[in-house]
Design an enzyme around this catalytic site. Structure first.
Site, PDB file in Angstrom:
ATOM      1  N   ASP A  26       0.800  -1.069   0.007  1.00 17.84           N
ATOM      2  CA  ASP A  26       0.130   0.048  -0.038  1.00 17.84           C
ATOM      3  C   ASP A  26       0.998   1.187   0.020  1.00 17.84           C
ATOM      4  O   ASP A  26       1.967   1.496   0.871  1.00 17.84           O
ATOM      5  CB  ASP A  26      -0.900  -0.022   1.202  1.00 17.84           C
ATOM      6  N   HIS A  36     -24.952  -4.240   6.197  1.00 16.93           N
ATOM      7  CA  HIS A  36     -24.418  -4.423   5.030  1.00 16.93           C
ATOM      8  C   HIS A  36     -25.514  -4.572   3.855  1.00 16.93           C
ATOM      9  O   HIS A  36     -25.354  -4.835   2.888  1.00 16.93           O
ATOM     10  CB  HIS A  36     -23.265  -5.540   4.609  1.00 16.93           C
ATOM     11  N   LYS A  60     -13.540 -13.693   0.458  1.00 20.85           N
ATOM     12  CA  LYS A  60     -13.834 -12.671  -0.939  1.00 20.85           C
ATOM     13  C   LYS A  60     -13.005 -11.761  -1.220  1.00 20.85           C
ATOM     14  O   LYS A  60     -11.967 -11.172  -0.646  1.00 20.85           O
ATOM     15  CB  LYS A  60     -15.102 -12.026  -0.358  1.00 20.85           C
TER      16      LYS A  60
END
Length: 406
Positions: free
Chosen positions: A75, A288, A176
């Site tokens: 990152d 969510h 995921k």
């Protein structure tokens, strides 16, 4: 040379073919193929991962054929903080890295970023099964790199090293992957387990307070749906946990470690039986239902956990008005949210947008709402009949001051 003649098995043998393969029919044959691929990956909590005396990172994702090359996606926000210690660590272990420094934010969570990682992989010339891809960063980076790994040569092993709190308790521990598409959050993605996830809470020492709170929203989610003890820890130590960045402090004892362990275990406990989401009733979908739309419409105003918290506040009001929460429980939830300085409302939360968000979620959940609602603190149920009127009433409560102001 002796010739070899192969023939199909006799009709009476065709149903007893190799495990998982059955042939039926004579004139119009058909084959039934059954296959299963076991999934196993390790989630390991470690401290001081970049200490050269530790071997966790050096050995992460390796096999007996792995050499001393490593492909690492870092990152870009971490380069000034950890670039030098990372290079020192790699040099100490005589590793030769290809470092791909990737600028990431929610707006760059796209196929363009995935393509950039793939181009770097091609340039590196990775061995498909023995050169691990190592992703070091926040949840957005982990999702991008995981997606690229799942696509590259139809799957290349990778290692997740989350450096944010939301990464430690959410994005870093599941299977995921994904990127946004158009105005839709995580519309493109795969299920692809990492070979290993290394969770080092010492990375949180350099995290700004807002991102600590962002991760605590996902921890609050787990607390509300299944762990009253976790909720009580947040209720008692929330402010200290933010200020200490989850590092051990005398005033809070082992609260930070217990919070992390309970949140991670609770998340994995829900994910493990249903990794591919064949069952669309998922407790971890709490918060969510509306938040994907809220987050994308508010960009760059809201972080993921902040949008999730607004969703949880909204659905807590709905639960209270249905008699699933007491007034005292709603007040407690609101006070914890306020203590953690998490938003309960945003101007994008108009009733029309939230109703459209619910409709999109219904499509995502195959025609039903499967909407989790808290039933007290630490338990939850699923409903399929939330109405636009209920959404409107809940928005009015939040706009007027929040859960603990009603």
């Amino acid at each position: 040379m002796q010739s070899v003649t192969r023939s199909l098995p006799a009709p009476h043998q065709r149903h007893a073919a190799a495990d998982g393969l059955l042939r039926h029919g004579e004139d119009e044959p058909k084959w039934l193929v059954r296959a299963a691929k076991p999934v196993h990956y390790e989630v390991r909590m470690v401290d001081n991962l970049l200490d050269p005396s530790r071997y966790d990172l050096a050995r992460a994702g390796t096999t007996e054929r792995t050499d001393n090359r490593r492909f690492i996606v870092l990152d870009a926000r971490l380069e000034p903080l950890y670039g030098a210690p990372l290079r020192t660590y790699l040099e100490a272990h005589q590793l030769h890295p290809h470092l791909c420094v990737l600028p990431v934010e929610e707006g760059s969570k796209t196929m363009d970023s995935v393509s950039h990682v793939v181009q770097e992989l091609d340039r590196f010339g990775i061995a498909r099964r023995h050169d691990p891809i190592i992703a070091i960063g926040g949840g957005v980076l982990l999702d991008i790199v995981g997606f690229a790994a799942s696509l590259y040569r139809r799957s290349t092993p990778y290692v997740r090293i989350p450096t944010t709190l939301i990464g430690l308790v959410d994005a870093g521990v599941g299977v995921k992957t994904g990127v946004n598409f158009g105005s839709h959050k995580n519309r493109l993605g795969t299920y692809f387990a990492p070979a290993l996830a290394l969770l080092d809470k010492t990375f949180l020492a350099t995290l700004d307070e807002r991102h600590v709170r962002n991760g605590l929203a996902e921890i609050l989610k787990i607390a509300l749906i299944k762990d009253v003890r976790l909720f009580e820890l947040l209720e008692t130590h929330g402010t200290d946990l933010v200020e200490s960045r989850m590092q051990s402090q005398p005033a809070e004892g082992d609260a930070g470690q217990e919070v992390l362990e309970r949140a991670i275990h609770g998340m994995l406990e829900e994910l493990q039986p249903n990794l591919w989401e064949s069952d669309l009733q998922r407790l971890v979908d709490y918060g969510h239902t509306f938040s994907p739309t809220i987050e994308m419409q508010a960009l760059p105003d809201l972080l993921h956990g902040e949008a999730v918290n607004i969703d949880m506040a909204l659905t807590s009001v709905i639960a209270r008005r249905r008699g699933l929460l007491t007034s005292e429980e709603q007040q407690r939830i609101g006070r914890v949210m306020r203590q953690l300085q998490l938003p309960q409302y945003h101007p994008v939360c108009d009733v029309e947008s939230l109703a459209a968000a619910l409709e999109d979620t219904i499509r995502h959940r195959d025609g039903l709402q499967h909407l989790p609602l808290p039933t007290g603190i630490g338990t939850a149920c699923f409903v399929n009949d939330v109405t636009v009127s209920e959404i409107s009433q809940a928005v009015a409560v939040l706009a007027a001051g929040g859960l603990d102001a009603e």
